[in-house]
Design a protein around this motif. Structure first.
Motif, PDB file in Angstrom:
ATOM      1  N   ASN A 111       0.820  -1.221   0.000  1.00 13.46           N
ATOM      2  CA  ASN A 111       0.000   0.000   0.000  1.00 13.46           C
ATOM      3  C   ASN A 111       0.852   1.268   0.000  1.00 13.46           C
ATOM      4  O   ASN A 111       0.843   2.043   0.951  1.00 13.46           O
ATOM      5  N   LEU A 125      -9.774   3.912   2.100  1.00 12.84           N
ATOM      6  CA  LEU A 125      -9.823   2.721   2.961  1.00 12.84           C
ATOM      7  C   LEU A 125      -8.696   2.762   3.999  1.00 12.84           C
ATOM      8  O   LEU A 125      -8.937   2.762   5.203  1.00 12.84           O
ATOM      9  N   ASN A 126      -7.460   2.828   3.545  1.00 14.56           N
ATOM     10  CA  ASN A 126      -6.362   2.751   4.506  1.00 14.56           C
ATOM     11  C   ASN A 126      -6.295   4.005   5.392  1.00 14.56           C
ATOM     12  O   ASN A 126      -5.996   3.908   6.586  1.00 14.56           O
ATOM     13  N   ILE A 163      -3.665  -2.756  12.810  1.00 14.15           N
ATOM     14  CA  ILE A 163      -3.597  -1.647  11.845  1.00 14.15           C
ATOM     15  C   ILE A 163      -2.676  -0.540  12.370  1.00 14.15           C
ATOM     16  O   ILE A 163      -2.057   0.193  11.597  1.00 14.15           O
ATOM     17  N   LYS A 193       3.096   4.258   7.394  1.00 11.26           N
ATOM     18  CA  LYS A 193       1.786   4.247   6.728  1.00 11.26           C
ATOM     19  C   LYS A 193       1.197   5.645   6.566  1.00 11.26           C
ATOM     20  O   LYS A 193       0.607   5.959   5.526  1.00 11.26           O
ATOM     21  N   ARG A 204      -1.125   7.440   3.635  1.00 10.21           N
ATOM     22  CA  ARG A 204      -2.559   7.326   3.883  1.00 10.21           C
ATOM     23  C   ARG A 204      -3.227   8.665   4.154  1.00 10.21           C
ATOM     24  O   ARG A 204      -4.382   8.866   3.814  1.00 10.21           O
TER      25      ARG A 204
HETATM   26  C1  CS2 Z   1      -4.781  -2.128   6.995  1.00  8.02           C
HETATM   27  C2  CS2 Z   1      -4.585  -2.866   5.680  1.00  8.02           C
HETATM   28  O1  CS2 Z   1      -3.270  -3.170   8.483  1.00  8.02           O
HETATM   29  C3  CS2 Z   1      -3.536  -2.134   7.856  1.00  8.02           C
HETATM   30  O2  CS2 Z   1      -2.836  -1.135   7.955  1.00  8.02           O
HETATM   31  O3  CS2 Z   1      -5.186  -0.822   6.721  1.00  8.02           O
HETATM   32  O4  CS2 Z   1      -3.907  -4.040   5.842  1.00  8.02           O
HETATM   33  C4  CS2 Z   1      -5.932  -3.113   4.983  1.00  8.02           C
HETATM   34  O5  CS2 Z   1      -6.722  -4.030   5.693  1.00  8.02           O
HETATM   35  C5  CS2 Z   1      -5.730  -3.607   3.572  1.00  8.02           C
HETATM   36  O6  CS2 Z   1      -4.928  -2.703   2.865  1.00  8.02           O
HETATM   37  C6  CS2 Z   1      -7.061  -3.793   2.883  1.00  8.02           C
HETATM   38  O7  CS2 Z   1      -6.846  -4.042   1.553  1.00  8.02           O
END
Ligand code: CS2
Length: 487
Positions: free
Chosen positions: A189, A297-298, A372, A379, A383
């Protein structure tokens, strides 16, 4: 495990309960065409599943999975001949035995076996899920030549320890042997994941041999990708559930939501696997998908993680069920994040955002916020901070966008107060910051913003961002004490 139960393996798999979907191809006929670095839960839930389906029509795409550090996956899957069970969690959970991983190598134990796979003519793809930190990049996104692993690998490129080092050594061997390069498919990601990896690989190769670097630049494909499927870590409850459903003992089953998506930039060229035939979207507009997923999402996942933990929640399901956090999540999506996105063809962003919130509400999924919360320093730049930068440039408010960042600061502070270490490659640096905090919002925020590996200088110097952070940080102080005791 119950001693009387058979362990999942090539020998026992056909005795599994008929409820379970089994590999519908002859594994003895499968060739290894893919070398994958980082066979963690996400790879086994996602890419290995797509290749498992692909093998039904084309036996050239078996996977050699390479762990760069620990032998855990090899030790669990070795006795199972690489087989494991994937539970797809939905109103009705389905179980599938995945057979696409043919071999698991532990790189530090046998680097030559990894080189042999990388240099084999049949190997056409190298894929990676090594998490953000595995890309060994600086805060600016360039190869981090001060990273201990990169320092090591540049000094001895024939004995690498990093993913970038292995990729370059494999390409060097192919170049020397007159073979075509493999395509390198980053599946983590990171915004522009393939481009960043390509730049890092070329920078490394340049130091080894400029001719190699030029060859990679000209010939190797590094598609950008978007990957998506919520994959909570394996726990004993899953092991027991899989055992009951399949009738076989599996040391390391994997679980994910039923939804899964993989978007790959359409640059793999002739001879590539027919990924579209198994549901992968091949497109020239990967950035639109990738930004939307990463930021909506993230970004919201990380928001729920830090703010949720501060409020005493344990799972995403609980956090999104908290009306105040749900409102924060939706407002962030609709008012702050969507205005920074360009919708790819056919994607309705408000509907996509709602669908993400629905996925977070899946009662079958117990996704720990603490999972997470790992690696926030790696991250959050992708994000949230990209959205902050775009909002500032457009002259919009960043008040709400400051909340997840301030919540991360409070999370670090609360963990340190409890004496619990955080999982983050910058943990030592972050702990030192926390221990020296002056204890009032303005000074505290300034101290966190000085972590330049997370906050680019221009952003750290922006008064609007600073003021918003200070306000959010002071507001969240109320909740910070609640973190004590959370998992
Ligand atoms: C989550 C991701 O653990 C994390 O940081 O945000 O692993 C998330 O579940 C995936 O990217 C979904 O595709």
């Amino acid at each position: 495990m119950t001693p009387s139960l058979d362990r999942l393996s090539s020998g026992s798999v056909f005795g599994a309960s008929p409820r379970v979907q089994l590999p519908a191809y002859d594994r003895d006929k499968v060739e290894i065409g893919v070398v994958h670095f980082g066979p963690g839960a996400f790879h086994r839930a996602h890419q290995a599943f797509y290749f498992d389906r692909l093998l039904e029509s084309d036996p050239r795409w078996g996977i050699c999975a390479v762990s760069l550090k620990s032998p855990g996956v090899r030790d669990a899957l070795g006795p199972q001949d690489g087989l494991y069970t994937l539970a797809q969690l939905d109103r009705e959970t389905s179980f599938r035995v995945i057979g696409s991983i043919l071999e698991v190598l532990v790189a530090p134990e046998d680097p030559h076996a990894v080189f042999a796979r990388l240099a084999a003519p049949q190997t056409r793809l190298v894929t990676l899920t090594v998490t953000e930190k595995g890309y060994t990049l600086t805060g600016e996104g360039k190869l981090d030549t001060a990273h201990p692993d990169i320092v090591h690998d540049l000094a001895s490129p024939g004995q690498p320890v990093s993913a970038v080092g292995y990729i370059v050594e494999g390409l060097r061997r192919r170049f020397a042997a007159g073979l075509a390069p493999y395509a390198v498919v980053a599946c983590d990601n990171l915004a522009d994941n393939g481009w960043r990896l390509k730049a890092a690989v070329i920078a490394f190769a340049q130091a080894v041999d400029p001719a190699l670097a030029a060859w990679i630049e000209a010939k190797a494909a590094f598609p950008r990708t978007m990957v998506d499927s919520i994959t909570p870590a394996t726990d004993d409850a899953l092991r027991a559930r899989v055992q009951a459903a399949t009738g076989l003992a599996d040391a390391w089953p994997i679980q994910r939501e039923a939804f899964t998506q993989w978007v790959v930039e359409d640059v793999l060229g002739d001879g590539a696997p027919d990924l579209a035939s198994v549901g992968v979207t091949l497109t020239d507009d990967v950035r639109g998908f990738e930004r939307a997923k990463l930021r909506l999402l993230n970004g919201v996942h990380s928001t729920l993680a830090y703010a949720g933990l501060l409020k005493g929640h344990e799972t995403v399901f609980q956090a999104v069920g908290d009306p105040a956090l749900e409102a924060l999540a939706r407002d962030l999506m609709v008012q702050d994040i969507i205005p920074t996105l360009t919708a790819p063809r056919g994607l309705d962003l408000p509907a996509y955002a709602e669908a993400i919130l629905d996925r977070f509400r899946n009662p079958e999924i117990r996704h720990l916020l603490s999972q997470i919360a790992w690696d926030g320093s790696q991250k959050l730049p992708f994000r949230i901070l990209g959205t902050v930068k775009d909002a500032l440039e457009a002259g919009r408010s960043v008040e709400r966008l400051a909340v997840p960042i301030a919540a991360w600061f409070q999370f670090l502070k609360a963990r340190a107060a409890e004496g619990v270490a955080v999982t983050d490659p910058l943990a030592d640096r972050l702990l030192a910051v926390v221990q020296a905090l002056p204890g009032e919002a303005k000074g505290d925020v300034a101290a966190f913003l000085a972590v330049e590996a997370v906050f680019p200088a221009q952003l750290a110097a922006d008064d609007r961002f600073f003021d918003a952070l200070q306000k959010a940080y002071a507001d969240l102080d109320l909740h910070a004490g609640l973190l004590a005791g959370a998992a």
